[in-house]
Scaffold this active site. Sequence first.
Site, PDB file in Angstrom:
ATOM      1  N   ASP A  15       0.880  -1.174   0.000  1.00 47.38           N
ATOM      2  CA  ASP A  15       0.000   0.000   0.000  1.00 47.38           C
ATOM      3  C   ASP A  15       0.908   1.210   0.000  1.00 47.38           C
ATOM      4  O   ASP A  15       1.717   1.390   0.912  1.00 47.38           O
ATOM      5  CB  ASP A  15      -0.870   0.022   1.261  1.00 47.38           C
ATOM      6  CG  ASP A  15      -1.905  -1.102   1.253  1.00 47.38           C
ATOM      7  OD1 ASP A  15      -2.330  -1.500   0.160  1.00 47.38           O
ATOM      8  OD2 ASP A  15      -2.275  -1.573   2.333  1.00 47.38           O
ATOM      9  N   ASP A 134     -13.459  -5.155  -1.083  1.00 46.35           N
ATOM     10  CA  ASP A 134     -13.282  -4.987   0.359  1.00 46.35           C
ATOM     11  C   ASP A 134     -14.642  -5.249   0.978  1.00 46.35           C
ATOM     12  O   ASP A 134     -15.594  -4.519   0.710  1.00 46.35           O
ATOM     13  CB  ASP A 134     -12.842  -3.550   0.700  1.00 46.35           C
ATOM     14  CG  ASP A 134     -11.470  -3.218   0.129  1.00 46.35           C
ATOM     15  OD1 ASP A 134     -10.665  -4.150  -0.068  1.00 46.35           O
ATOM     16  OD2 ASP A 134     -11.195  -2.022  -0.119  1.00 46.35           O
TER      17      ASP A 134
END
Length: 255
Positions: A15, A134
């Site tokens: 990330d 997600d």
Amino acid sequence: MTNRGLAKRIIPCLDVKNGETVKGINFVNLRSAGDPVELGKAYSNAGADELVFLDITASFEGRKTFTEMVTRVAREINIPFTVGGGINELKDVDRLLNAGADKVSINSAALAHPELIEEIAHNYGSQVCVCAIDARLDEDGWHCYTHGGRGRTERGLIEWAQEAADRGAGEILFTSMNHDGVKQGFANEALAKLSEEVNIPVIASGGAGTMEHFRDAFISGKADAALAASVFHFGEIKIPALKEYLSQRDINIRL
């Protein structure tokens, strides 16, 4: 080998925020984990099967910086490279593929405009389109979330994954928000159901803490690949040792 079929894949995920790799817990409390280019190169050399890069601050400035970083990483690695974050239209896909990505990962934009999946699959092939989901197990079941876990939608995990596959996605990258960064294992029950219900590969994400967790994701969760971040970034699990461990347990893995 008891497990027939394709080799299972181990995928480190970076990330990236403002040029550095960060890692959080349940999508918050980010801390730095180092230089993305160096980490990417180290993972490629260590035998990772693929690499995923997510731009978690997709502001315009960040995006330009991020594209340059994708180019720098692509030069250093020799494994498939998936890039996501802030992809809303075909020209974003173009930009990242030209920078050296092999696949793109779309999440919020796909939920808002499902036809984007078809456009990417049609223009570049299904193998380029990874649909990231997600999802969180709420009181009323698994729900898909957008914008880095901030916006709940009424879409259920399984039905959205099926639609994404029907529209031409090549893979589903499922992150359980309940399990993210907690290191208590992957969401194996949901993974197994996903793997049974969709006819494309499923990548498990969220929850890796031990080598056993990877084994369970492949055996109980029936996942095709397992993705992790902090256990790799902070050296808690080394990829060659993990692959050796899985191979000894009869899991088909590339050594």
